[in-house]
Every structure is written in structure tokens, then in C-alpha cells.
Design a protein around this motif. Structure first.
Motif: not given
Length: 281
Positions: A7-9, A65-66, A68-75
């Protein structure tokens, strides 16, 4: 059966897939409470994509690693929306390339740094559908993050989208866009004019140049137009001569032969453009 490897996040899980070996699953809350070896249904993920090689796997892991989780979800949401818009799967590398690019673009904008794009108009004209999608993505980023994406950056997003749609290398697309801009400047210098970027004839010229460059690069040669060539040489000698010079530039940059028939189309486009410029003056 798909099982959790790591699990990465909360939104991203590395999993073992029976057909694809190691894959990445993306979905809101998908990783929450999951443990190594636990079975997970692929259909639970909002987006499922395959990490095709070790290098790409490492690139994505390093990204997390750099970024943000929310940014990853948005993308993830935006890439899924792009696939829906174009009714097509995108090259998986867009998850790395566009996410990384936009993350640092947002950082630069927050720091007050300007973003320059000298090839913006050529990009918009060459890839209008991708540009529209990029502009809509920028609007949603503004609402989600309170960050206004400048027009120049929309051009760069456009190239990422086109690259993912066509499975063409982004470096190659950039090179083609720069070449088209160079050819346009060559025309302006030759006739000592400033071309109106909103002129319909300029739009047609740029779209033709874009297709011509791709055809030459793919060695998809047009049919011979010898009789028409002779006629155009007589009727429009200056435009005809310039078309051959442009073809020479294309040949030097692409390192591939440009068929003689291309002189016909270039001569006609240049003549229409010049006629429009004269009428404007």
C-alpha cells in the motif's frame, strides 16, 4: 485474483495481477486498511493501469514520495475524465509524465514564476481537441486548488495529452512543434511580414505543416504532382521557390526525404496566406 503487494497510500496500491505481474491500482480510499497478500477486486479501483516495465514502476513509486496524496487522487480523476472525453485509452506513462509536470508547474505558479511557451499558438492550432481538453482541465484545477493555470501551461498539457493519445514520444512531438514554428518564422522573414495568428489561412497552413511533418517522419509520401508543380512554378514563382526552401529545412531537421509533391501544397498555402496578408494591409 489480484492481491496487495504494497500500500503506497490511501489511494494507490501496488498489486500482483495474474496476467500483468505487478500493477498499480488507483482509487479514492482504495488502500485504506489493506494488508500485504490481501485479495482486492480490480473493479473496485476507479482506474486500473499496468506498469509495463521496471523503470516505469520505479518512476511512479518515486513520484509518490514527493507528490501529495490529494494531488495524486485529483490527477487520477482527470486522466480518467480524459479517457472518457476521447473514448480512448491513454498511454499509461501519462500517469507519470503529466502528474510530474503539473505538480512542478503548480509549484512554480505558487512561487510567482512565469511560464513561457513560444509555441502556444502552433500547439493550439495543431491539436485543437487536445487543447480544449487541456483548457477544461486547467479550469477544474483552478476550482480544486485555487490555482490559475496560465495559457502557456495549457499548451504543455496539450502536448502531454496528444502524446498519450497517439503513443508518440513527447520529445518527438515537441520537436515537431518547434519545427513548425521555425517554418512559419522562415516565411515571415522571407516576405518581411508579421503573420496574423488569427487568420484562417494561417490556421490552415499550420495544420497542413503539422500533417506534412508527421507524414515525412512516417515516410508516408504523397503522390507525384509534376504537372501541377510546373504550373505553380510559373504562376507563383516566389511562393514556389520558398516552398522548396521550407522542404529543405524539414529534410534537414527530420533527416528524411521530403517528396516533391509537398511543394504543391506548400506553394498553395503560402500563396493564400500572402493574399490574405495583402488584403489585411
Amino acid at each position: 485474483m489480484v492481491t496487495v503487494v504494497k500500500v503506497l497510500n490511501n489511494n494507490v496500491v501496488i498489486a500482483s495481477h495474474p496476467d500483468y505481474d505487478e500493477v498499480v491500482l488507483i482509487g479514492k480510499g482504495l488502500g485504506f486498511g489493506k494488508k500485504h497478500g490481501q485479495e482486492i477486486a480490480g473493479e473496485q479501483a476507479e482506474k486500473f493501469f499496468v506498469l509495463r516495465n521496471l523503470e516505469e514502476q520505479e518512476q511512479y513509486k518515486n513520484l509518490l514520495e514527493y507528490v501529495d496524496e490529494n494531488f495524486i487522487a485529483l490527477m487520477g480523476e482527470e486522466i480518467e475524465r480524459l479517457e472518457t472525453t476521447f473514448r480512448s485509452s491513454l498511454n499509461e506513462h501519462i500517469h507519470v509524465g503529466l502528474t510530474d509536470h503539473l505538480y512542478f508547474a503548480v509549484k512554480r505558479i505558487q512561487q510567482g514564476q512565469g511560464i513561457k511557451n513560444p509555441f502556444l499558438k502552433e500547439t493550439e492550432l495543431a491539436y485543437p481537441l487536445e487543447y480544449q481538453a487541456a483548457a477544461e482541465l486547467a479550469e477544474r484545477f483552478d476550482k480544486a486548488l485555487g490555482i490559475r493555470i496560465p495559457e502557456g501551461e495549457i499548451g504543455f498539457i496539450t502536448l502531454h495529452i496528444h502524446s498519450a493519445l497517439t503513443n508518440r514520444d513527447l520529445t518527438q512531438i515537441n520537436r515537431h512543434t518547434q519545427l513548425i514554428s521555425e517554418l512559419v518564422r522562415y516565411i515571415e522573414t522571407a516576405f518581411q511580414i508579421d503573420i496574423d495568428r488569427n487568420d484562417i489561412n494561417y490556421l490552415r497552413l499550420v495544420r497542413h505543416l503539422n500533417h506534412a511533418v508527421e507524414r515525412v517522419d512516417n515516410e508516408d509520401h504523397a503522390e507525384n504532382q509534376e504537372n501541377l508543380l510546373k504550373l505553380l512554378q510559373t504562376e507563383y514563382p516566389l511562393c514556389y521557390d520558398l516552398s522548396w526552401k521550407l522542404m529543405k529545412v524539414m529534410q534537414q531537421r527530420l533527416k528524411k526525404r521530403v517528396p516533391d509533391a509537398e511543394a504543391v501544397y506548400l506553394t498553395l498555402h503560402i500563396q493564400r496566406l500572402l493574399s490574405g496578408e495583402r488584403n489585411r494591409i
